[in-house]
Scaffold this active site. Structure first.
Site, short mmCIF file in Angstrom:
data_model
loop_
_atom_site.label_atom_id
_atom_site.label_comp_id
_atom_site.label_asym_id
_atom_site.label_seq_id
_atom_site.Cartn_x
_atom_site.Cartn_y
_atom_site.Cartn_z
N GLU A 40 0.83 -1.21 0.00
CA GLU A 40 0.00 0.00 0.00
C GLU A 40 0.87 1.26 0.00
O GLU A 40 1.91 1.32 0.66
CB GLU A 40 -0.84 -0.02 1.28
N LYS A 110 -9.33 3.58 -0.87
CA LYS A 110 -9.51 3.00 0.46
C LYS A 110 -10.72 3.58 1.18
O LYS A 110 -10.89 4.80 1.27
CB LYS A 110 -8.23 3.24 1.27
N CYS A 147 -5.13 -2.70 3.57
CA CYS A 147 -4.62 -2.62 4.93
C CYS A 147 -5.73 -2.67 5.99
O CYS A 147 -6.28 -3.72 6.27
CB CYS A 147 -3.75 -1.37 5.07
#
Length: 268
Positions: A40, A110, A147
């Site tokens: 990421e 995200k 994540c």
């Protein structure tokens, strides 16, 4: 589908990080990977002055993605990697891109930001309000997560409901007490409760744990890395997924659906 997961320690210089991504992409292609999952936010990493990601973020047609996209031209490997992309509110999006054969196949911004354990990702990153994203790789549907997303089981379930048999998870998992345990438990839980593969790439280096791994639909770690930069492979056989879903039919046995509506921040 042959999966490779790679990890390295990102630096503040995007050109150094691009070079690392290019090297891992070339190695994954030589190893016959259909899918390469990289960490990421590797456009640039600032351990202390994290606000600087606002300054160095690049659009999806910027030099980082353009160069990496060009490097995939003519290859079999689909590369999934995270960058920071400018937004119109002064912050950036934490964005995954999926690249194949010279093209940007899709992108995922995200949803869940790391405002936990004393960090505040939302100070510099804007959360997305978009639905989850699926990309097809070698005939297999792959769901994209980033994540901290792994701590939210409803996102993984939405992706599996959309047909995902593999979840690709680029990450930069921050070191801390019991954090390595959290990493492996969460990845294993998402694999088991959805009877799917999870391919997780963790950035290594002074701030993050590395520990990239691939877990199969019955929760077995098929391959893993430790704390050093590297690349590792496994084969995600759809027959293994089918057998797991016959043996452990949790998707068929469940009684509740997941509402795909994104809850506005602050609405709780």
């Amino acid at each position: 589908m042959r999966i490779a997961v790679g990890q390295f320690a990102a630096s503040p210089d995007w050109k150094d990080n691009l070079a690392a991504c290019l090297d891992l992409t070339a190695e994954a292609e030589r190893g016959g990977a259909d899918l390469l999952v990289l960490p990421e936010g590797v456009l640039a990493r600032f351990t202390e002055d994290r606000h600087r990601i606002r300054e160095v973020a690049q659009p999806l047609d910027g030099p980082f993605v353009t160069a990496l996209r060009a490097a995939t031209e003519g290859l079999r490997t689909t590369v999934v990697v995270g960058i920071h992309e400018p937004s119109d509110d002064g912050r950036v999006f934490n964005t995954l891109v999926a690249l194949r054969d010279g093209k940007l196949i899709t992108r995922y911004r995200k949803l869940h930001l790391y405002d936990a354990f004393g960090d505040q990702e939302s100070a510099n990153v804007r959360p997305a309000d978009e639905p989850p994203v699926i990309v097809e790789v070698a005939g297999t549907k792959v769901g994209l997560m980033t994540c901290y997303d792994i701590r939210f089981p409803e996102l993984a379930r939405l992706l599996v409901d959309a047909g995902a048999e593999v979840l690709a998870l680029p990450a930069a998992w921050v070191r801390g007490p019991a954090k390595e345990r959290h990493w492996e438990v969460m990845i294993t839980a998402r694999a088991l409760e959805n009877t799917c593969w999870v391919a997780a790439s963790g950035e290594c280096g002074p701030r993050n744990i590395g520990n990239s791994l691939v877990v199969d639909p019955l929760g077995t770690v098929r391959t893993r890395l430790a704390a050093a930069p590297g690349l590792t492979w496994t084969d995600a056989d759809p027959g293994v997924t089918e057998a797991a879903r016959r043996t452990l039919p949790v998707l068929a046995n469940r009684r509740f659906s997941v509402d795909p509506t994104v809850i506005p921040l602050g609405a709780h």
